[in-house]
Design a protein around this motif. Structure first.
Motif, PDB file in Angstrom:
ATOM      1  N   LYS A  89      -2.024  -5.327   2.642  1.00 57.93           N
ATOM      2  CA  LYS A  89      -2.799  -5.265   3.879  1.00 57.93           C
ATOM      3  C   LYS A  89      -4.131  -5.994   3.704  1.00 57.93           C
ATOM      4  CE  LYS A  89      -4.649  -1.943   7.229  1.00 57.93           C
ATOM      5  NZ  LYS A  89      -4.809  -0.495   7.560  1.00 57.93           N
ATOM      6  N   SER A  90      -4.730  -5.839   2.535  1.00 59.82           N
ATOM      7  CA  SER A  90      -5.988  -6.525   2.242  1.00 59.82           C
ATOM      8  C   SER A  90      -5.790  -8.042   2.216  1.00 59.82           C
ATOM      9  CB  SER A  90      -6.557  -6.035   0.904  1.00 59.82           C
ATOM     10  OG  SER A  90      -7.771  -6.684   0.595  1.00 59.82           O
ATOM     11  N   LYS A 106      -1.382  -1.212   0.184  1.00 58.59           N
ATOM     12  CA  LYS A 106      -2.817  -1.338   0.447  1.00 58.59           C
ATOM     13  C   LYS A 106      -3.313  -2.746   0.125  1.00 58.59           C
ATOM     14  CE  LYS A 106      -7.276   0.672  -0.834  1.00 58.59           C
ATOM     15  NZ  LYS A 106      -7.965   1.693  -1.676  1.00 58.59           N
ATOM     16  N   ASP A 107      -2.871  -3.290  -1.022  1.00 60.89           N
ATOM     17  CA  ASP A 107      -3.308  -4.631  -1.417  1.00 60.89           C
ATOM     18  C   ASP A 107      -2.708  -5.703  -0.512  1.00 60.89           C
ATOM     19  OD1 ASP A 107      -4.871  -3.694  -3.542  1.00 60.89           O
ATOM     20  OD2 ASP A 107      -3.147  -3.627  -4.875  1.00 60.89           O
ATOM     21  N   HIS A 111     -13.026  -7.075   0.031  1.00 58.45           N
ATOM     22  CA  HIS A 111     -11.586  -7.326  -0.049  1.00 58.45           C
ATOM     23  C   HIS A 111     -11.289  -8.472  -1.023  1.00 58.45           C
ATOM     24  CE1 HIS A 111      -9.883  -4.698   3.070  1.00 58.45           C
ATOM     25  NE2 HIS A 111     -10.987  -4.925   3.777  1.00 58.45           N
TER      26      HIS A 111
END
Length: 235
Positions: free
Chosen positions: A96-97, A93-94, A121
């Motif tokens: 992708k951010s 998830k991070d 973000h």
């Protein structure tokens, strides 16, 4: 300006943080240049950690090289968003951010203010990096643009929980009481990671101990002159 003779008994005039350009500081430099013409014995000393020395030397007609005092005490290594994506072991998830932030920055090229989604973000990534690099007994300094950024990051840090470490936030801003800001200078406990969040007021005006890592959001608010309204604006 009206009484330059008052400086006849003064040998040196020191102007610090001269790189923080404003209408007032530029007019002050103009008056100093006029003072040099009428008072050839006075010495004007311009001080700054990030001084554009060649520009000021040309303005004041100085041919000798500037005096440089001191130097970096420790080696500095810089990491950019591309390095965080490739080198940091981020959760999916991070990561992708981080890719989102990199792509949006490449598209915008700082042509406008970032969107709320971009800032969300950015806050989350700053906290994730601080939690990754912060070690108990040390401090992490995060540079932000304003008070809203400080509050948003503090809210995220308060929800942060990792074993064997306690994360404590210390804001540095003119709106924060002086006593609370002074707590940022205290030595962290053995199991504590201090996360100090401040604007560019903490960039050159103070020296914070125990800071091993600095995170910069790449944003700042600065005073600009609006020619239409003939006023200074903070934007």
């Amino acid at each position: 300006a009206n009484n330059p003779e008052r400086f006849d008994e003064i040998s040196h005039l020191v102007i610090d943080e001269v790189h923080e350009r404003s209408i007032d500081s530029d007019i002050l430099c103009l008056l100093c240049r006029r003072l040099l013409a009428s008072n050839p014995t006075i010495r004007i000393v311009l001080m700054s950690a990030t001084l554009a020395s060649s520009m000021y030397a040309e303005y004041f007609g100085v041919e000798t090289p500037p005096i440089k005092v001191g130097g970096r005490r420790f080696p500095i290594e810089e990491f950019f968003m591309e390095d965080i994506i490739s080198s940091f072991n981020l959760p999916a998830k991070d990561k992708k951010s981080a890719i989102y932030l990199r792509d949006q920055s490449d598209k915008s090229r700082c042509k406008g203010a970032p969107s709320n989604t971009h800032m969300t973000h950015l806050y989350q990534m700053a906290v994730r990096v601080a939690a990754t690099v912060g070690r108990p007994g040390t401090s992490v300094l995060i540079f932000v643009a304003g008070m809203n950024d400080i509050v948003s990051i503090m809210d995220l840090v308060e929800k942060l929980y990792l074993p064997d470490a306690t994360y404590t936030c210390f804001p540095i801003h003119s709106d924060v009481p002086f006593e609370e800001q002074m707590a940022a200078f205290d030595k962290p406990d053995k199991d504590e990671v201090k996360i100090i969040i401040g604007t560019n007021a903490a960039e050159s005006s103070i020296t914070l101990p125990d800071v091993d890592h600095v995170i910069c959001l790449g944003l700042q608010k600065q005073i600009t002159y609006n020619q239409a309204s003939h006023r200074q604006l903070l934007c």
